[in-house]
Design an enzyme around this catalytic site. Structure first.
Site, PDB file in Angstrom:
ATOM      1  N   HIS A  83      -1.377  -6.218   4.678  1.00 48.96           N
ATOM      2  CA  HIS A  83      -0.391  -5.451   3.914  1.00 48.96           C
ATOM      3  C   HIS A  83      -1.055  -4.713   2.752  1.00 48.96           C
ATOM      4  CE1 HIS A  83       3.286  -7.972   5.390  1.00 48.96           C
ATOM      5  NE2 HIS A  83       2.545  -7.482   6.364  1.00 48.96           N
ATOM      6  N   GLU A  85      -0.260  -4.502  -0.455  1.00 50.28           N
ATOM      7  CA  GLU A  85      -0.429  -5.315  -1.662  1.00 50.28           C
ATOM      8  C   GLU A  85      -1.608  -6.272  -1.486  1.00 50.28           C
ATOM      9  OE1 GLU A  85       4.095  -4.892  -0.904  1.00 50.28           O
ATOM     10  OE2 GLU A  85       2.260  -5.107   0.285  1.00 50.28           O
ATOM     11  N   CYS A 111       6.773  -8.374   0.775  1.00 44.20           N
ATOM     12  CA  CYS A 111       7.226  -9.457   1.639  1.00 44.20           C
ATOM     13  C   CYS A 111       6.907 -10.795   0.961  1.00 44.20           C
ATOM     14  CB  CYS A 111       6.526  -9.371   3.000  1.00 44.20           C
ATOM     15  SG  CYS A 111       4.777  -9.826   2.950  1.00 44.20           S
ATOM     16  N   CYS A 114       3.041 -11.513   0.462  1.00 44.93           N
ATOM     17  CA  CYS A 114       2.492 -10.689  -0.622  1.00 44.93           C
ATOM     18  C   CYS A 114       3.028 -11.134  -1.980  1.00 44.93           C
ATOM     19  CB  CYS A 114       2.778  -9.216  -0.371  1.00 44.93           C
ATOM     20  SG  CYS A 114       1.799  -8.550   1.002  1.00 44.93           S
TER      21      CYS A 114
END
Length: 159
Positions: A83, A85, A111, A114
């Site tokens: 992801h 992040e 999410c 993260c």
């Protein structure tokens, strides 16, 4: 000769605009997301979603989940993409840059995975552009941990 210049963007707008440009680097075939880590009005790291370093790009078939017809939010355990992040935090670590006390600008709200990384990395604020539909638990966790979370209006305005 006096020319009228457009208004300068706010810091929030400036960093979010940069996040949107970074998202264009994403090789994910499903969704382009990016994150920018900022401390003292300086960018310290960026990240976008996609397959890990050295792995075939998602857009070239590197992620079986992203290249399937699985509905959004399902079969996430099959996704090999990192992801945005996560990549911003890992890139900072890779280059020996501390993220404690930073603000994270991201094109989508984080999410759960993260959110846990954001909390444990010492990031103090998250500014997001769009709400990710499966992040209710992550938002609660961020709030409980004292991380400031705020949306940047969809109609992003300049100061």
């Amino acid at each position: 000769m006096n020319t009228v210049r457009p208004p300068r963007p706010s810091w929030d707008q400036y960093f979010m605009d940069i996040a949107h440009v970074a998202a264009t680097r994403s090789n994910c075939s499903r969704r382009q997301v990016a994150a920018v880590l900022v401390r003292d009005c300086r960018i310290i790291s960026t990240g976008y979603n996609g397959t890990p370093r050295g792995v075939r790009n998602c857009s070239d078939g590197g992620c079986p989940r992203c290249n399937s017809d699985a509905p959004s939010g399902t079969n996430l355990h099959q996704c090999v993409c990192s992801h945005a992040e996560e990549n911003a935090i890992v890139q900072a670590a890779y280059h020996g840059i501390a993220v404690k006390g930073a603000t994270l600008y991201t094109t989508f709200s984080p999410c759960l995975l993260c959110a846990k990384m954001i909390i444990n990395a010492g990031i103090v604020e998250v500014v997001y552009h769009q709400h990710y539909s499966i992040d209710d638990v992550s938002m609660g966790l961020l709030h409980e941990a004292g991380v400031i979370v705020r949306p940047l209006e969809k109609e992003m305005k300049h100061e």
